[in-house]
Design a protein around this motif. Structure first.
Motif, PDB file in Angstrom:
ATOM      1  N   ASN A  30      -2.345 -81.924 -36.130  1.00  0.00           N
ATOM      2  CA  ASN A  30      -2.317 -82.606 -34.837  1.00  0.00           C
ATOM      3  C   ASN A  30      -2.719 -84.076 -34.896  1.00  0.00           C
ATOM      4  O   ASN A  30      -2.900 -84.703 -33.852  1.00  0.00           O
ATOM      5  CB  ASN A  30      -3.207 -81.854 -33.843  1.00  0.00           C
ATOM      6  CG  ASN A  30      -2.579 -80.542 -33.410  1.00  0.00           C
ATOM      7  OD1 ASN A  30      -1.430 -80.498 -32.988  1.00  0.00           O
ATOM      8  ND2 ASN A  30      -3.326 -79.454 -33.540  1.00  0.00           N
ATOM      9  N   THR A  31      -2.838 -84.608 -36.090  1.00  0.00           N
ATOM     10  CA  THR A  31      -3.056 -86.042 -36.204  1.00  0.00           C
ATOM     11  C   THR A  31      -1.783 -86.700 -36.716  1.00  0.00           C
ATOM     12  O   THR A  31      -1.035 -86.101 -37.497  1.00  0.00           O
ATOM     13  CB  THR A  31      -4.234 -86.376 -37.141  1.00  0.00           C
ATOM     14  OG1 THR A  31      -4.423 -87.799 -37.161  1.00  0.00           O
ATOM     15  CG2 THR A  31      -3.986 -85.878 -38.555  1.00  0.00           C
ATOM     16  N   THR A  32      -1.529 -87.906 -36.263  1.00  0.00           N
ATOM     17  CA  THR A  32      -0.305 -88.605 -36.674  1.00  0.00           C
ATOM     18  C   THR A  32      -0.427 -89.194 -38.073  1.00  0.00           C
ATOM     19  O   THR A  32       0.573 -89.586 -38.665  1.00  0.00           O
ATOM     20  CB  THR A  32       0.022 -89.733 -35.681  1.00  0.00           C
ATOM     21  OG1 THR A  32      -1.116 -90.601 -35.568  1.00  0.00           O
ATOM     22  CG2 THR A  32       0.363 -89.166 -34.312  1.00  0.00           C
ATOM     23  N   GLU A  33      -1.663 -89.243 -38.597  1.00  0.00           N
ATOM     24  CA  GLU A  33      -1.869 -89.864 -39.904  1.00  0.00           C
ATOM     25  C   GLU A  33      -2.730 -88.970 -40.805  1.00  0.00           C
ATOM     26  O   GLU A  33      -3.837 -89.347 -41.206  1.00  0.00           O
ATOM     27  CB  GLU A  33      -2.527 -91.236 -39.736  1.00  0.00           C
ATOM     28  CG  GLU A  33      -1.719 -92.203 -38.880  1.00  0.00           C
ATOM     29  CD  GLU A  33      -2.463 -93.491 -38.580  1.00  0.00           C
ATOM     30  OE1 GLU A  33      -3.575 -93.680 -39.134  1.00  0.00           O
ATOM     31  OE2 GLU A  33      -1.952 -94.299 -37.794  1.00  0.00           O
ATOM     32  N   PRO A  34      -2.254 -87.776 -41.133  1.00  0.00           N
ATOM     33  CA  PRO A  34      -3.074 -86.875 -41.964  1.00  0.00           C
ATOM     34  C   PRO A  34      -3.410 -87.466 -43.325  1.00  0.00           C
ATOM     35  O   PRO A  34      -4.439 -87.128 -43.915  1.00  0.00           O
ATOM     36  CB  PRO A  34      -2.200 -85.623 -42.091  1.00  0.00           C
ATOM     37  CG  PRO A  34      -0.806 -86.091 -41.817  1.00  0.00           C
ATOM     38  CD  PRO A  34      -0.944 -87.190 -40.816  1.00  0.00           C
ATOM     39  N   GLN A  35      -2.549 -88.359 -43.812  1.00  0.00           N
ATOM     40  CA  GLN A  35      -2.802 -88.966 -45.127  1.00  0.00           C
ATOM     41  C   GLN A  35      -4.015 -89.892 -45.108  1.00  0.00           C
ATOM     42  O   GLN A  35      -4.542 -90.256 -46.171  1.00  0.00           O
ATOM     43  CB  GLN A  35      -1.559 -89.738 -45.602  1.00  0.00           C
ATOM     44  CG  GLN A  35      -1.268 -91.029 -44.854  1.00  0.00           C
ATOM     45  CD  GLN A  35      -0.532 -90.826 -43.535  1.00  0.00           C
ATOM     46  OE1 GLN A  35      -0.344 -89.697 -43.088  1.00  0.00           O
ATOM     47  NE2 GLN A  35      -0.102 -91.915 -42.916  1.00  0.00           N
ATOM     48  N   ASN A  36      -4.482 -90.247 -43.917  1.00  0.00           N
ATOM     49  CA  ASN A  36      -5.659 -91.115 -43.809  1.00  0.00           C
ATOM     50  C   ASN A  36      -6.935 -90.340 -43.478  1.00  0.00           C
ATOM     51  O   ASN A  36      -7.968 -90.949 -43.183  1.00  0.00           O
ATOM     52  CB  ASN A  36      -5.418 -92.192 -42.742  1.00  0.00           C
ATOM     53  CG  ASN A  36      -4.348 -93.184 -43.164  1.00  0.00           C
ATOM     54  OD1 ASN A  36      -4.193 -93.473 -44.348  1.00  0.00           O
ATOM     55  ND2 ASN A  36      -3.592 -93.691 -42.198  1.00  0.00           N
ATOM     56  N   ILE A  37      -6.843 -89.028 -43.539  1.00  0.00           N
ATOM     57  CA  ILE A  37      -8.024 -88.195 -43.285  1.00  0.00           C
ATOM     58  C   ILE A  37      -8.808 -88.014 -44.578  1.00  0.00           C
ATOM     59  O   ILE A  37      -8.270 -87.632 -45.612  1.00  0.00           O
ATOM     60  CB  ILE A  37      -7.624 -86.814 -42.718  1.00  0.00           C
ATOM     61  CG1 ILE A  37      -6.865 -86.972 -41.394  1.00  0.00           C
ATOM     62  CG2 ILE A  37      -8.855 -85.936 -42.545  1.00  0.00           C
ATOM     63  CD1 ILE A  37      -7.691 -87.521 -40.256  1.00  0.00           C
ATOM     64  N   ASN A  38     -10.079 -88.289 -44.493  1.00  0.00           N
ATOM     65  CA  ASN A  38     -11.004 -88.201 -45.622  1.00  0.00           C
ATOM     66  C   ASN A  38     -11.995 -87.079 -45.326  1.00  0.00           C
ATOM     67  O   ASN A  38     -12.834 -87.219 -44.430  1.00  0.00           O
ATOM     68  CB  ASN A  38     -11.749 -89.536 -45.726  1.00  0.00           C
ATOM     69  CG  ASN A  38     -11.949 -89.988 -47.148  1.00  0.00           C
ATOM     70  OD1 ASN A  38     -11.433 -89.390 -48.078  1.00  0.00           O
ATOM     71  ND2 ASN A  38     -12.720 -91.043 -47.323  1.00  0.00           N
ATOM     72  N   ILE A  39     -11.917 -85.969 -46.044  1.00  0.00           N
ATOM     73  CA  ILE A  39     -12.795 -84.825 -45.793  1.00  0.00           C
ATOM     74  C   ILE A  39     -13.956 -84.831 -46.788  1.00  0.00           C
ATOM     75  O   ILE A  39     -13.747 -84.923 -47.998  1.00  0.00           O
ATOM     76  CB  ILE A  39     -12.034 -83.486 -45.933  1.00  0.00           C
ATOM     77  CG1 ILE A  39     -10.781 -83.471 -45.048  1.00  0.00           C
ATOM     78  CG2 ILE A  39     -12.958 -82.309 -45.611  1.00  0.00           C
ATOM     79  CD1 ILE A  39     -11.049 -83.439 -43.585  1.00  0.00           C
ATOM     80  N   PHE A  40     -15.169 -84.709 -46.263  1.00  0.00           N
ATOM     81  CA  PHE A  40     -16.354 -84.553 -47.108  1.00  0.00           C
ATOM     82  C   PHE A  40     -16.927 -83.161 -46.854  1.00  0.00           C
ATOM     83  O   PHE A  40     -17.401 -82.868 -45.756  1.00  0.00           O
ATOM     84  CB  PHE A  40     -17.397 -85.625 -46.797  1.00  0.00           C
ATOM     85  CG  PHE A  40     -16.943 -87.016 -47.142  1.00  0.00           C
ATOM     86  CD1 PHE A  40     -17.028 -87.485 -48.448  1.00  0.00           C
ATOM     87  CD2 PHE A  40     -16.408 -87.845 -46.167  1.00  0.00           C
ATOM     88  CE1 PHE A  40     -16.589 -88.765 -48.772  1.00  0.00           C
ATOM     89  CE2 PHE A  40     -15.971 -89.124 -46.478  1.00  0.00           C
ATOM     90  CZ  PHE A  40     -16.060 -89.587 -47.783  1.00  0.00           C
ATOM     91  N   PHE A  41     -16.833 -82.313 -47.864  1.00  0.00           N
ATOM     92  CA  PHE A  41     -17.322 -80.935 -47.754  1.00  0.00           C
ATOM     93  C   PHE A  41     -18.704 -80.870 -48.399  1.00  0.00           C
ATOM     94  O   PHE A  41     -18.849 -81.102 -49.598  1.00  0.00           O
ATOM     95  CB  PHE A  41     -16.357 -79.981 -48.463  1.00  0.00           C
ATOM     96  CG  PHE A  41     -16.602 -78.526 -48.163  1.00  0.00           C
ATOM     97  CD1 PHE A  41     -17.736 -77.885 -48.648  1.00  0.00           C
ATOM     98  CD2 PHE A  41     -15.714 -77.796 -47.400  1.00  0.00           C
ATOM     99  CE1 PHE A  41     -17.976 -76.547 -48.372  1.00  0.00           C
ATOM    100  CE2 PHE A  41     -15.938 -76.455 -47.123  1.00  0.00           C
ATOM    101  CZ  PHE A  41     -17.075 -75.832 -47.605  1.00  0.00           C
TER     102      PHE A  41
END
Length: 372
Positions: A30-41
């Motif tokens: 649901n985001t238009t820019e998934p490639q710019n999502i930075n996940i910190f687990f």
């Protein structure tokens, strides 16, 4: 041109990885820019299999994920209860462990579904506050006990955090010290956050944390939720969840490796495959409705049984509601009791009035994990 990175902090144990994965899929879809999502687990030693699941999801949407190792021993003596373990406390160290160049993060619980574009939340102006959050309707009772002067209490499941301001105020240490000296906090780190940051948070729209109590409040019925939060103990992956948007969980699980998941316990699923039996559901409440809708083949269920004579002959989920006398009309019956009055119902049907030689009883719980 500088590309804006949307920084998301998550954490869970291995038992919760499916639900965290479904949340992550909803966020990325649901985001238009998934490639710019930075996940910190925040990783305290989850299995490689769990990491592989998270990596596959992020790879599918070209998002980036980093596993930050956390020493869980720091929280060993912290108060836990019910379904909550020490992992809940990890969010308070998130601003301290993310890379130093990170200025802002969104912390998100795993029992949510994201239906809005997360970058909209990430860009909200915090008006010089440390974090943005949404009030928790269940927190009103905590305000007096925690001596919160502004009479507001927020839910910590979704937090927009200004990392620089947080660290400049040394809030992680302050919170850890507070928790160590207040070891019986009812709502764990959420109580600690509210007691210490009562004048440091910006109130955001409830659309960004559409908790169960908010969803059930008619005042918010016209609101279109951007983040759905299942805040009660009953979750959508159990047989019954009263959040009006519990179906959204199953919408997104279809895009995951867990799409075959069924909340009905395996034992019951196997029983329902035995064709020689006639199956009736005893009860016509929300639990009965929820259980029936999760049975893969509705033809298996012959109908419903209820003690309320006013309901006899009417339809419930397009099946007839019957008097308990219906059990005298069949051989080899299995009664699936969807009621908290299981023992009373079983005793009633075992009376001499009914033919019970070939009847089996099964209790259906709200929490499928509690099936005996």
């Amino acid at each position: 041109m500088h590309t804006e990175r949307i920084n998301i902090v998550i954490t869970c144990d291995d038992d919760f990885i499916q639900h965290m994965g479904v949340m992550l899929i909803s966020l990325l879809k649901n985001t238009t820019e998934p490639q710019n999502i930075n996940i910190f687990f925040l990783d305290h030693g989850i299995k490689q299999q769990s990491k592989d699941s998270m990596n596959r999801i992020c790879s599918d949407y070209k998002a980036t994920i980093h596993f930050l190792e956390i020493d869980g021993k720091l929280f060993e003596d912290f108060y836990i209860s019910h379904h909550i373990n020490q992992v809940t406390y990890y969010r308070i160290i998130a601003p301290l462990v993310v890379p130093r160049n990170i200025k802002r993060v969104i912390y998100i619980d795993g029992d949510v579904i994201v239906e809005g574009d997360i970058k909209e939340l990430f860009r909200i102006d915090l008006n010089n506050k440390v974090l943005g959050a949404i009030p928790d309707p269940y927190g009103i009772e905590r305000i007096q006990e925690l001596n919160i002067p502004n009479s507001k209490y927020f839910n910590a499941g979704i937090l927009l955090i200004d990392v620089e301001k947080w660290n400049s105020k040394n809030l992680t240490k302050k919170l850890l010290d507070y928790i160590q000296n207040n070891n019986k906090l009812k709502y764990w780190d959420q109580d600690a956050l509210n007691a210490n940051l009562y004048d440091l948070w910006e109130e955001l729209s409830p659309e960004w944390n559409y908790q169960t109590a908010i969803a059930l409040n008619k005042e918010y019925s016209e609101l279109s939720p951007k983040i759905i939060h299942y805040t009660e103990p009953q979750k959508p992956w159990q047989i019954y969840c009263r959040h009006p948007y519990s179906d959204r969980y199953y919408k997104y699980i279809e895009f995951s490796e867990w799409k075959q998941y069924n909340p009905i316990p395996n034992k019951i699923q196997q029983l329902l495959k035995e064709k020689k039996y006639k199956y009736f559901i005893f009860g016509t409440g929300e639990l009965a409705k929820s259980f029936y809708t999760k049975v893969s083949d509705d033809k298996i269920i012959q109908g419903f049984i209820d003690n309320d004579s006013k309901k006899w002959g009417s339809l419930f989920e397009n099946k007839h509601i019957n008097s308990p006398n219906v059990i005298n009309e069949f051989e080899n019956i299995r009664i699936l009791v969807c009621s908290s009055y299981f023992e009373e119902i079983k005793k009633q049907l075992e009376s001499d009035y009914y033919k019970i030689e070939n009847i089996d009883f099964f209790k259906i719980n709200i929490d499928s994990n509690q099936f005996p």
